[in-house]
Design an enzyme around this catalytic site. Structure first.
Site, PDB file in Angstrom:
ATOM      1  N   ASP A 116       0.802  -1.214   0.000  1.00  0.00           N
ATOM      2  CA  ASP A 116       0.000   0.000   0.000  1.00  0.00           C
ATOM      3  C   ASP A 116       0.844   1.278   0.000  1.00  0.00           C
ATOM      4  O   ASP A 116       0.649   2.157   0.820  1.00  0.00           O
ATOM      5  CB  ASP A 116      -0.926  -0.056   1.240  1.00  0.00           C
ATOM      6  CG  ASP A 116      -1.879   1.112   1.326  1.00  0.00           C
ATOM      7  OD1 ASP A 116      -2.378   1.538   0.273  1.00  0.00           O
ATOM      8  OD2 ASP A 116      -2.125   1.598   2.457  1.00  0.00           O
TER       9      ASP A 116
ATOM     10  N   GLU B  80       3.369  -7.826   7.683  1.00  0.00           N
ATOM     11  CA  GLU B  80       2.107  -8.464   7.303  1.00  0.00           C
ATOM     12  C   GLU B  80       2.258  -9.614   6.312  1.00  0.00           C
ATOM     13  O   GLU B  80       1.585  -9.645   5.277  1.00  0.00           O
ATOM     14  CB  GLU B  80       1.133  -7.410   6.774  1.00  0.00           C
ATOM     15  CG  GLU B  80       0.827  -6.349   7.812  1.00  0.00           C
ATOM     16  CD  GLU B  80      -0.467  -5.600   7.557  1.00  0.00           C
ATOM     17  OE1 GLU B  80      -0.908  -5.533   6.399  1.00  0.00           O
ATOM     18  OE2 GLU B  80      -1.053  -5.099   8.532  1.00  0.00           O
TER      19      GLU B  80
ATOM     20  N   TYR C  25      -6.643  -2.835  13.118  1.00  0.00           N
ATOM     21  CA  TYR C  25      -7.539  -1.782  12.617  1.00  0.00           C
ATOM     22  C   TYR C  25      -8.991  -2.011  13.052  1.00  0.00           C
ATOM     23  O   TYR C  25      -9.898  -1.791  12.280  1.00  0.00           O
ATOM     24  CB  TYR C  25      -7.430  -1.686  11.092  1.00  0.00           C
ATOM     25  CG  TYR C  25      -6.090  -1.133  10.638  1.00  0.00           C
ATOM     26  CD1 TYR C  25      -5.884   0.246  10.576  1.00  0.00           C
ATOM     27  CD2 TYR C  25      -5.034  -1.975  10.306  1.00  0.00           C
ATOM     28  CE1 TYR C  25      -4.660   0.767  10.178  1.00  0.00           C
ATOM     29  CE2 TYR C  25      -3.800  -1.460   9.907  1.00  0.00           C
ATOM     30  CZ  TYR C  25      -3.631  -0.087   9.849  1.00  0.00           C
ATOM     31  OH  TYR C  25      -2.411   0.431   9.455  1.00  0.00           O
TER      32      TYR C  25
ATOM     33  N   GLU D  48       0.974  -0.801  14.055  1.00  0.00           N
ATOM     34  CA  GLU D  48       0.016  -0.044  13.246  1.00  0.00           C
ATOM     35  C   GLU D  48      -1.336  -0.041  13.946  1.00  0.00           C
ATOM     36  O   GLU D  48      -1.775  -1.058  14.489  1.00  0.00           O
ATOM     37  CB  GLU D  48      -0.160  -0.648  11.834  1.00  0.00           C
ATOM     38  CG  GLU D  48       1.015  -0.418  10.911  1.00  0.00           C
ATOM     39  CD  GLU D  48       0.793  -0.932   9.486  1.00  0.00           C
ATOM     40  OE1 GLU D  48      -0.369  -0.995   9.043  1.00  0.00           O
ATOM     41  OE2 GLU D  48       1.800  -1.275   8.844  1.00  0.00           O
TER      42      GLU D  48
END
Ligand code: GCB
Length: 605
Positions: free
Chosen positions: A167, A418, A474, A512
Site C-alpha cells: 500500500d 504483514e 484496525y 500499526e
C-alpha cells in the site's frame, strides 16, 4: 561477506567522498531497447532530472508517472589525478528496485533490491584528471521473487504496469545520494561493537575487519573531544570510565576513530559517531540500559510532494521537529530501510528505530493465486518461486544489518510486514530469516515482524519467532467502523484476551493502528473519514492498549498522509496520517501530544 564495504562514505585524512547530487540526464526506455542500442555509452535525449529523487512526480504525463520498466540516468564525474593509487568507487545509497552501472561504457555492477546501498568499483577503468561517463539503468518492475513483492502486468494497449501487493506508491529511480569515493586499497571494511555496562563504566567489545594485515588502533573521543578510551588490534575492548550513556531522547554520542597504520604513516582512517547503550527484552519488558521503555511514535514512510520517496533533507528535519513536538520517542522504518542520514539524525536526537527490511506484500491475495486456473489456492510460502524470494530476502536482511548495526538508534529488526502466517509453509521460511538476523547482529537486538489482522492467537503459526510481538490492528476502521465501534472494541479485547491466555511472557507493541481521515473534513457527530472520527477511534484503541500490561508500545499508522496506487479505497493516497502530507497537524495530533507527553517513559514497568 558482501563483496563491498557498507560503511557510509566519509572524507577522512585517507578517504574522499563527494556527493554527486544534481541534475542528471534521464530517459525512459519504453521499448526496452537501451541495452541493445548501446545506451551504456550515452543515453538519448536531453531531458534532465534531479538526483536524488523519485522520477514519477516531476512530469505532467501519466504514462511517465505510471511507467514500469527501465529508466536510464547519465552524468559525468571528474576524478582528480591525486587520487591515483586508491580504489575509486561509485556508491549508490539505493537504486529502486534493481540497477546496472556503466562507467565509460563498461558494465561494473548490478544490484537487486531497491532500498540498500551498493558499490560499483571503477578503479580499473577510471580516467584520472578527466571526466568519466556514468550511466545507470534502473528497473522498477515488481516481482514475486524480490522484495517488496508485486507483479508487472501488460495492458491491452501493450503498456506495462506495476501492481504492488503493498500500500505505497511504487516510487523508483535514484532516490538516494550517489557518492564518488576514493578509499585506500588497504582499508577498514567493517566493524562490530557490543556494549556492557559495569557500574558507572562501560566496556565496548569491538572487532574490525580490514582488507590488509597492518595493525589497527581505535580511539574513542567524548563529545568535548577528549580521549575517552583507546585500544589496539583487530579485536579488543575499549574501557570507558564514567560512561555517558545514549538514552531515549537524550542522546550522547562519542566519536570512534579507527586507524590502520604502518611504521611510518596512517594507511586508512575511518570514523563514526556511536552511542553507548544496551538493548534487550526481558519478560514483557523492552529494556534500554537496563530500564524499561514504552514506545510511542509512528510507522512512517519516506514520502513527500514532488520528490516522492527521494531523500529530502528538509522534510527529514521537519519530521523530527514534529516528532519531538508531539512527544514521540520512536518509529518503524516501514516498509524498507530508510536513507542513512535519517538514522544519523535519530542517533543525535535519541529516537529509537525499529529497522524494517522491505519484506512487504508476502501475502496471498486475489491477485496472486499461483494456481488460480485450477481453483487451488497455494499459500504464499509454498510457491515454486519461494526459494528465490527467500534468497533475495536473506540478502536484504544481511545488507540492512551490516549497514545499520552500529547505529545506537536501531533497537530492533523488523523482518517482515504483514506476511501470510496461517499456513505451515511459512514456518521454515520464517525460521531461516529469523536465524540469519540473529547470526548477523553482533548486538543480538530483538527481532520482530508486523502481524496482519488475520494472524491471531489461534491462527498465526509464526509469532514464536518474535522477541517482541508486533501487531497491526484496525478494529474500528477495516473492521466494524463508525457507529459499530463498540463491537470493534469487543472484538479487539477478545483478541487481546486470546494473546494474554497464551502467556507468551513477551512484550507486545502495536506497529500499526489508525483511521483514514481527510484533513478537510469535520463532522459532528462524527462520520468515518472525519477528524472527529479519528479522535474517537484513537480514544477507543488507546483504552484497549492501557488495559493490557504486556502492551509496551504504540506506533500509530501513519506519521503523515502518503501516496499510494490509485483505487477506490484510497483518496489520492492513504490518509491515515496524524499530519497531512505537507506536514501540518490534523486534530488528532493534539490528542496524541496530550497522551504521549503524559505517559512516563517506563509506563507499565
Ligand atoms: C497495513 C499495511 C500498511 C497499510 C495500512 C493501511 O496493514 O502494513 O502498509 O498502509 O495497513 O492503511 O491499510
Amino acid at each position: 561477506m558482501l563483496e563491498y564495504s557498507m560503511l557510509y562514505p566519509r572524507t577522512t585524512p585517507s578517504r574522499r567522498a563527494i556527493a554527486m547530487n544534481g541534475m542528471w540526464k534521464f530517459h525512459l526506455d519504453e521499448k526496452g531497447e537501451g541495452e541493445q542500442s548501446g545506451w551504456n555509452d550515452g543515453i538519448p535525449g536531453d531531458d534532465m532530472i534531479p538526483v536524488p529523487a523519485s522520477f514519477q512526480d516531476f512530469y505532467t504525463d501519466k504514462d511517465i508517472r505510471e511507467f514500469a520498466g527501465d529508466v536510464w540516468y547519465e552524468t559525468e564525474i571528474f576524478v582528480p589525478g591525486e587520487w591515483e593509487g586508491k580504489a575509486i568507487w561509485l556508491r549508490f545509497g539505493a537504486a529502486t528496485h534493481r540497477a546496472a552501472v556503466y562507467v565509460n561504457g563498461m558494465k561494473l555492477a548490478e544490484h537487486e533490491g531497491g532500498f540498500l546501498p551498493f558499490v560499483a568499483d571503477m578503479t580499473e577503468i577510471v580516467r584520472y584528471n578527466a571526466n568519466n561517463k556514468v550511466v545507470v539503468r534502473v528497473n522498477n518492475e515488481l516481482t514475486e521473487t524480490n522484495i517488496p513483492c508485486g507483479k508487472t502486468i501488460t495492458l491491452a494497449d501493450g503498456k506495462k504496469m506495476n501492481k504492488p501487493y503493498f500500500d505505497f506508491f511504487n516510487y523508483s529511480g535514484l532516490q538516494r545520494t550517489v557518492h564518488l569515493m576514493a578509499v585506500p586499497k588497504e582499508a577498514v571494511y567493517d566493524f562490530d561493537l557490543t556494549y556492557k555496562l559495569c557500574g558507572a563504566d562501560a566496556e565496548i567489545t569491538y572487532s574490525v575487519k580490514t582488507t590488509g594485515e597492518h595493525p589497527v588502533s581505535l580511539t574513542l573521543y567524548d563529545a568535548e573531544g577528549g580521549i575517552a578510551a583507546q585500544a589496539e588490534g583487530h579485536e579488543g575492548v575499549l574501557h570507558v570510565h564514567d560512561a555517558h550513556l545514549w538514552q531515549v531522547r537524550n542522546a550522547y554520542l562519542y566519536r570512534l576513530v579507527i586507524q590502520i597504520t604502518d611504521d611510518t604513516q596512517i594507511v586508512d582512517e575511518y570514523e563514526q559517531e556511536i552511542g553507548i547503550r544496551t538493548v534487550e527484552v526481558k519478560d514483557t519488558q523492552i529494556l534500554l540500559n537496563g530500564s524499561p521503555v514504552y514506545l510511542r511514535g509512528f510507522g512512517k514512510h519516506e514520502d513527500s510532494d514532488v520528490v516522492g520517496r527521494g531523500f529530502n533533507i528538509g522534510v527529514m528535519k521537519r519530521d523530527f521537529e514534529l516528532m519531538k513536538w508531539i512527544g514521540a520517542n520512536s518509529f518503524r522504518t516501514s516498509h524498507y530501510p530508510y536513507s542513512e542520514e535519517i538514522y544519523q539524525m535519530a542517533d543525535r536526537e535519541g529516537f529509537l528505530i525499529i529497522d524494517e527490511v522491505p519484506a512487504v506484500g508476502l501475502f496471498e491475495s486475489m491477485m496472486n493465486f499461483a494456481e488460480a486456473s485450477t481453483g487451488k489456492k497455494t499459500a504464499f510460502f509454498e510457491k515454486e518461486t519461494t526459494p528465490v524470494l527467500l534468497k533475495a530476502h536473506l540478502k536484504a536482511v544481511e545488507e540492512m544489518i551490516i549497514r545499520d548495526k552500529n547505529h545506537p538508534c536501531v533497537v530492533a529488526w523488523s523482518l517482515l510486514n504483514e506476511p501470510e502466517t496461517t499456513n505451515e509453509a511459512a514456518v521454515p521460511y520464517f525460521k531461516e530469516i529469523f536465524d540469519r538476523a540473529l547470526e548477523l547482529d553482533p548486538q543480538k537486538r530483538p527481532r520482530t515482524f508486523a502481524l496482519i489482522m488475520n494472524s491471531r492467537p489461534d491462527t498465526c503459526r509464526c509469532y514464536q519467532f518474535s522477541d517482541i510481538v508486533a501487531l497491526n490492528r484496525y478494529y474500528g476502521w477495516y473492521v466494524s467502523g463508525g457507529y459499530e465501534i463498540a463491537d470493534a472494541e469487543m472484538m479487539f479485547r477478545k483478541e487481546m484476551d486470546g494473546w494474554a491466555a497464551l502467556n507468551l511472557n513477551k512484550p507486545f507493541i502495536f506497529t500499526e493502528y489508525g483511521a483514514d481521515t481527510l484533513g478537510s473534513e469535520h463532522k459532528l457527530p462524527s462520520v468515518m473519514w472525519s477528524q472527529e472520527y479519528q479522535d474517537e477511534y484513537l480514544k477507543m484503541t488507546h483504552g484497549v492498549f492501557d488495559a493490557y500490561d504486556f502492551v509496551k508500545g504504540e506506533q500509530i499508522w501513519n506519521f503523515a498522509d502518503f501516496q499510494t496506487t490509485e483505487g477506490i479505497l484510497r483518496v489520492n493516497g492513504n490518509k491515515k496520517g496524524v499530519f497531512t502530507r505537507q506536514r501540518q497537524p490534523k486534530d488528532v495530533a493534539y490528542l496524541l501530544k496530550d497522551r504521549w507527553e503524559s505517559l512516563p517513559l517506563d509506563y507499565k514497568k
